[in-house]
Scaffold this motif. Structure first.
Motif: not given
Length: 281
Positions: A33-34, A37, A181, A178-179, A175-176
């Motif tokens: 991930g970024e 995060t 929401d 995600r940024f 697992h990635y």
């Protein structure tokens, strides 16, 4: 053993599924991930939620797989032999267990974090294949085999600086992250700053997501940087109105140094602001 997030960590449904799947399969959980995060923090929160001891192995560019198993201090043994120390007769006195050894021999199941595996040499993941698969390794100096009494929960983080070998990936549950929401981000902010004014959060998030969407950014601001920014806004008592200015697209927000960490992105936003001002004339 089921992970459902903690009071300090907002976990999305897909992240909880990934953690519990890795625990059930007894396979390493590879998290990407970024930056910022919450990949590293996740391992600590898993340990807290499952009430397990925590072991952390921070990977550097000079780290070798052997460091995680054990290190043999031949220099100290030579020095002690010159001083006539009797303990040199037992080579085990000069074997220093690494994080994998500690995790394997822990009195109870533990959580082992291998943090930022992509910082190491490209061969590093391959050198751990056998140990992570069989949960055992051989100590050549003493002739003993160290086996895991119970398989630790292994969490491996990566910032995607290097591609990981296929053979290594096959042994992991991936697992990635995600940024988040906007709704999830509001929950994250509320956990860290329960007393923050909702109006300030609303305006800050609007600015934050607008800035993240700016084209050409070298590094978009992350969750951790948003939290730092909101903390500074609160400390300096910046009103929500200051963020709601009609000139938002033509002026950088206050304390933007908490959000942007390189001159390229600051100059880019300044140019975009200048162009917006010219078009607005």
């Amino acid at each position: 053993m089921r992970f459902a997030g903690t009071d300090n960590y907002i976990a999305t449904d897909d992240l909880m599924v990934a953690v519990n799947a890795a625990v059930t399969l007894e396979r390493p959980l590879l998290i990407k991930g970024e930056p910022g995060t919450g990949k590293t923090v996740l391992a600590h929160e898993i340990a807290a939620a499952l009430k397990l001891p925590m072991l952390t192995w921070h990977i550097k560019s000079t780290t070798k797989a052997q460091h995680g198993l054990y290190e043999y201090d031949a220099v100290s043994r030579l020095r002690d032999s010159q001083l006539g120390d009797a303990k040199v007769k037992d080579i085990a006195n000069y074997i220093k267990p690494g994080r994998l050894w500690q995790a394997f021999t822990s009195a109870q199941r533990s959580v082992l974090l291998i943090d930022e595996i992509d910082k190491a040499d490209i061969e590093f993941p391959n050198d751990l294949l056998l140990e992570l698969d069989r949960m055992e390794f051989h100590v050549h100096e003493t002739g003993e085999t160290v086996r895991a009494a119970q398989r630790p929960v292994v969490v491996i983080t990566s910032n995607n600086e290097k591609e990981l070998p296929d053979a290594f990936l096959r042994r992991c549950f991936f697992h990635y992250i995600r940024f988040p929401d906007r709704e999830t981000m509001e929950r994250i902010v509320a956990v860290h700053f329960p007393d923050v004014q909702k109006r300030l959060v609303n305006e800050a998030l609007t600015v934050f997501f607008e800035l993240r969407d700016a084209p050409g950014l070298k590094k978009r601001p992350s969750t951790s940087e948003l939290l730092d920014w909101i903390k500074l806004l609160m400390a300096d008592k910046i009103p929500a109105e200051a963020l709601k200015s009609k000139d938002l697209k033509t002026v950088l927000p206050p304390l933007h140094g908490a959000l942007f960490k390189n001159e390229h992105d600051v100059h880019l936003l300044e140019r975009l602001a200048f162009m917006s001002r010219r078009e607005g004339r």
